[in-house]
Design a protein around this motif. Structure first.
Motif, mmCIF file in Angstrom:
data_model
loop_
_atom_site.group_PDB
_atom_site.id
_atom_site.type_symbol
_atom_site.label_atom_id
_atom_site.label_comp_id
_atom_site.label_asym_id
_atom_site.label_seq_id
_atom_site.Cartn_x
_atom_site.Cartn_y
_atom_site.Cartn_z
ATOM 1 N N LEU A 313 0.812 -1.213 0.000
ATOM 2 C CA LEU A 313 0.000 0.000 0.000
ATOM 3 C C LEU A 313 0.847 1.266 0.000
ATOM 4 C CD1 LEU A 313 -2.841 -0.986 2.520
ATOM 5 C CD2 LEU A 313 -2.858 -1.082 0.020
ATOM 6 N N GLY A 314 2.169 1.089 -0.151
ATOM 7 C CA GLY A 314 3.042 2.259 -0.253
ATOM 8 C C GLY A 314 3.575 2.761 1.065
ATOM 9 N N GLY A 315 3.692 1.879 2.048
ATOM 10 C CA GLY A 315 4.152 2.295 3.368
ATOM 11 C C GLY A 315 5.556 2.874 3.369
ATOM 12 N N ASP A 316 6.480 2.235 2.620
ATOM 13 C CA ASP A 316 7.856 2.743 2.564
ATOM 14 C C ASP A 316 7.891 4.164 2.016
ATOM 15 O OD1 ASP A 316 8.632 0.338 3.535
ATOM 16 O OD2 ASP A 316 9.463 -0.433 1.654
ATOM 17 N N ASP A 317 7.143 4.393 0.942
ATOM 18 C CA ASP A 317 7.102 5.734 0.352
ATOM 19 C C ASP A 317 6.487 6.742 1.318
ATOM 20 O OD1 ASP A 317 8.197 4.758 -1.983
ATOM 21 O OD2 ASP A 317 6.250 4.371 -2.909
ATOM 22 N N ALA A 318 5.495 6.292 2.097
ATOM 23 C CA ALA A 318 4.837 7.196 3.041
ATOM 24 C C ALA A 318 5.816 7.644 4.134
ATOM 25 C CB ALA A 318 3.628 6.503 3.677
ATOM 26 N N ILE A 319 6.600 6.699 4.657
ATOM 27 C CA ILE A 319 7.584 7.030 5.699
ATOM 28 C C ILE A 319 8.623 8.001 5.145
ATOM 29 C CG2 ILE A 319 9.405 6.114 7.172
ATOM 30 C CD1 ILE A 319 6.665 5.407 8.187
ATOM 31 N N ILE A 320 9.115 7.698 3.952
ATOM 32 C CA ILE A 320 10.121 8.579 3.329
ATOM 33 C C ILE A 320 9.543 9.969 3.083
ATOM 34 C CG2 ILE A 320 11.493 8.941 1.235
ATOM 35 C CD1 ILE A 320 11.814 5.881 1.094
ATOM 36 N N HIS A 321 8.273 10.019 2.662
ATOM 37 C CA HIS A 321 7.614 11.311 2.409
ATOM 38 C C HIS A 321 7.554 12.145 3.689
ATOM 39 C CE1 HIS A 321 4.795 14.216 0.772
ATOM 40 N NE2 HIS A 321 3.971 13.981 1.783
ATOM 41 N N MET A 325 9.581 15.716 4.527
ATOM 42 C CA MET A 325 8.888 16.923 4.965
ATOM 43 C C MET A 325 9.573 17.545 6.185
ATOM 44 S SD MET A 325 4.863 15.872 4.578
ATOM 45 C CE MET A 325 4.361 17.333 5.480
ATOM 46 N N LEU A 326 10.133 16.697 7.050
ATOM 47 C CA LEU A 326 10.827 17.208 8.233
ATOM 48 C C LEU A 326 12.146 17.870 7.871
ATOM 49 C CD1 LEU A 326 10.190 14.210 10.677
ATOM 50 C CD2 LEU A 326 9.039 16.434 10.656
ATOM 51 N N ASP A 327 12.761 17.429 6.755
ATOM 52 C CA ASP A 327 13.999 18.029 6.245
ATOM 53 C C ASP A 327 15.082 18.082 7.325
ATOM 54 O OD1 ASP A 327 15.670 19.147 4.348
ATOM 55 O OD2 ASP A 327 15.074 21.203 4.825
ATOM 56 N N LEU A 328 15.405 16.930 7.915
ATOM 57 C CA LEU A 328 16.396 16.856 8.985
ATOM 58 C C LEU A 328 17.759 16.465 8.446
ATOM 59 C CD1 LEU A 328 14.284 14.968 11.688
ATOM 60 C CD2 LEU A 328 14.811 17.406 11.645
ATOM 61 N N TRP A 332 20.477 14.351 12.922
ATOM 62 C CA TRP A 332 19.224 14.636 13.606
ATOM 63 C C TRP A 332 18.164 13.588 13.274
ATOM 64 C CZ3 TRP A 332 18.874 17.424 17.675
ATOM 65 C CH2 TRP A 332 19.745 18.505 17.874
ATOM 66 N N LEU A 333 18.213 13.068 12.056
ATOM 67 C CA LEU A 333 17.296 11.999 11.685
ATOM 68 C C LEU A 333 17.571 10.747 12.519
ATOM 69 C CD1 LEU A 333 15.069 10.910 9.894
ATOM 70 C CD2 LEU A 333 16.771 10.413 8.140
ATOM 71 N N LEU A 334 18.853 10.449 12.714
ATOM 72 C CA LEU A 334 19.217 9.304 13.553
ATOM 73 C C LEU A 334 18.724 9.508 14.982
ATOM 74 C CD1 LEU A 334 20.896 6.628 13.839
ATOM 75 C CD2 LEU A 334 22.758 8.089 14.622
ATOM 76 N N ILE A 335 18.917 10.708 15.512
ATOM 77 C CA ILE A 335 18.453 10.997 16.875
ATOM 78 C C ILE A 335 16.939 10.856 16.965
ATOM 79 C CG2 ILE A 335 18.239 12.834 18.609
ATOM 80 C CD1 ILE A 335 21.003 13.828 17.666
ATOM 81 N N LEU A 336 16.233 11.292 15.922
ATOM 82 C CA LEU A 336 14.775 11.141 15.892
ATOM 83 C C LEU A 336 14.378 9.667 15.941
ATOM 84 C CD1 LEU A 336 11.898 12.279 15.505
ATOM 85 C CD2 LEU A 336 12.293 12.165 13.033
#
Length: 454
Positions: A313-321, A325-328, A332-336
């Motif tokens: 259902l496109g879950g991988d694309d949804a997470i990446i999207h 959007m957060l543009d980390l 910082w992405l790792l810390i998140l």
């Protein structure tokens, strides 16, 4: 999925989280949500019904025929046999004798016992219950503070999910496509680091606040010869078994599956030598091992179904999207991600978090650029180990930390839930300190795998 955007697959995660709070079996929650969304997507033309047949073949190919996962039942058998045969009990008695003159000696014996038992089984529930039943009465008799007692026992019992041969690392290796030998060698120093932090905390606390952990004044009743015999009978055999199992994996002599078979056989031999191996004991060990295996592999099947529908259902694309959007920045992405895993640990078990989170975040982590200290070819290995360190906290953090409830059951009448919550706070902070050290100094994780040539 494109017609609905990221909302549909992300709502799958939300519904799953809500159902997990109901206490319904995790395997059924995973499978039920997957089937429900697949059925809904079929009605709206977003999912081909023929794809459901692929789920069965995927479960067979990725679980039933997976040679790596064969190690899990044998590692479980090994740990249950050592616990029920009395070998572990003898080991704790010996360690308490050896540590009797050290500040906080009995607490140190529990930490060392937890470290050694962690290298024989990844079954945290069994470790916490065993340590609680053996150490709780003795520590109470010697005047140990209840909160300190609870913290030492609960935290020491959770070392089994990090120190190899950990069942969690076997599962992570399969999910992230990393050789299990790499994960085992990468987890050695983080596991010893965490155990070392526990030891330092116990010794320093016993020296600064001796009323919390009174030193034993009772002399050893036996002779030096008795002590040597005790060591040879109760300490050397299980320690030698651990060295053989881990050493054969680390130095490439045997695969994890072969080493697990040796461990299961060796634990049975130790029970036979201890004189406790009886048909009834063997039946109990096989039964308990089968129940634990059924639980783990049932969750595997449910997670496979859920993740297949989620991706379809496109879950991988949804997470990446969402992450775009957060543009980390990568760090910082790792810390998140680490913060998310830590917070999930307040409510869910490591197995649930591992099976849901790791497959989703694997491609994201593989693409991170964290500088020269973490080569791109080693980033998944390093990430898996710091996740493993992070997941240590999932057993201790209220309100749903499993180790807290295991210990509560064992300590009925002697431990209040407040004592347990208070006692685990410093050890949770130590786990976070170990996590920070592994992130700041990646060599703690990566040096040993490189040194042994994996």
């Amino acid at each position: 999925m494109m017609a609905y955007g990221p909302a549909l697959p992300l709502s799958m995660l939300g519904v799953l989280m809500a159902l997990l709070f109901t206490g319904f079996p995790v395997a059924f929650c995973l499978a039920g949500v997957g089937l429900f969304y697949a059925a809904g997507a079929i009605v709206f033309g977003s999912f081909n019904p023929m794809q459901l047949f692929l789920i069965v073949s995927r479960i067979w190919g990725s679980i039933a025929e997976n040679q790596v996962l064969v190690a899990i039942p044998m590692f479980i058998f090994m740990g249950v046999m050592l616990e029920k045969s009395g070998v572990a009990r003898n080991l704790l008695e010996i360690l308490s004798v050896l540590m009797r003159r050290v500040p906080g000696g009995l607490a140190l014996a529990v930490v060392l016992m937890g470290t050694i038992m962690a290298a024989t089984t990844g079954i945290v529930g069994a470790s916490v219950v065993m340590l609680g039943m053996l150490a709780l009465p003795v520590m109470g008799e010697r005047g140990y503070d209840k909160a300190t007692t609870a913290g030492v026992i609960a935290s020491s019992g959770t070392l089994g999910i990090l120190i190899p041969p950990s069942i969690m690392l076997v599962i992570m290796g399969d999910l992230l496509a990393i050789p299990v030998g790499d994960l085992f060698t990468g987890a050695v120093f983080p596991g010893l680091l965490l155990a070392g932090l526990y030891v330092v905390y116990v010794v320093v606390t016993a020296m600064l606040r001796p009323r919390l952990m009174p030193r034993s004044t009772e002399p050893y009743a036996g002779t030096r010869r008795d002590l040597v015999i005790l060591l040879l009978k109760g300490f050397v055999p299980p320690t030698a078994l651990v060295i053989v199992v881990l050493g054969s994996i680390v130095f490439g002599i045997a695969t994890p599956t072969e080493a697990a078979g040796v461990g299961a056989f060796g634990a049975t031999v130790l029970a036979l030598c201890a004189g406790t191996l009886r048909p009834r004991l063997l039946k109990e060990v096989v039964f308990d091992s089968a129940l634990t295996n059924a639980m783990i592999f049932g969750i595997f099947c449910g997670a496979t179904l859920f993740s297949y529908v989620f991706r379809a259902l496109g879950g991988d694309d949804a997470i990446i999207h969402v992450l775009e959007m957060l543009d980390l920045h990568d760090w910082w992405l790792l810390i998140l991600l680490m913060t998310l895993i830590f917070l999930l640990g307040f409510f869910f078990d490591w197995l649930e978090i591992t099976l849901i989170i790791l497959p989703v975040f694997r491609p994201i982590v593989a693409a991170l650029d964290l500088g020269d200290s973490i080569p791109s070819e080693s980033i998944l290995l390093w990430f898996a180990i710091i996740v493993a360190v992070n997941l240590q906290t999932s057993y201790l953090t209220p309100p749903f930390g499993p180790a807290l409830f295991y210990l509560r059951q064992v300590g009925k009448g002697s431990l209040r839930l407040e004592d347990i919550y208070k006692g685990v706070i410093p050890f949770t902070l130590l786990q976070l300190a170990a996590l920070a050290l592994c992130i700041l100094f990646p060599a703690i994780v990566l040096w040993f795998p490189k040194a042994v040539g994996f």
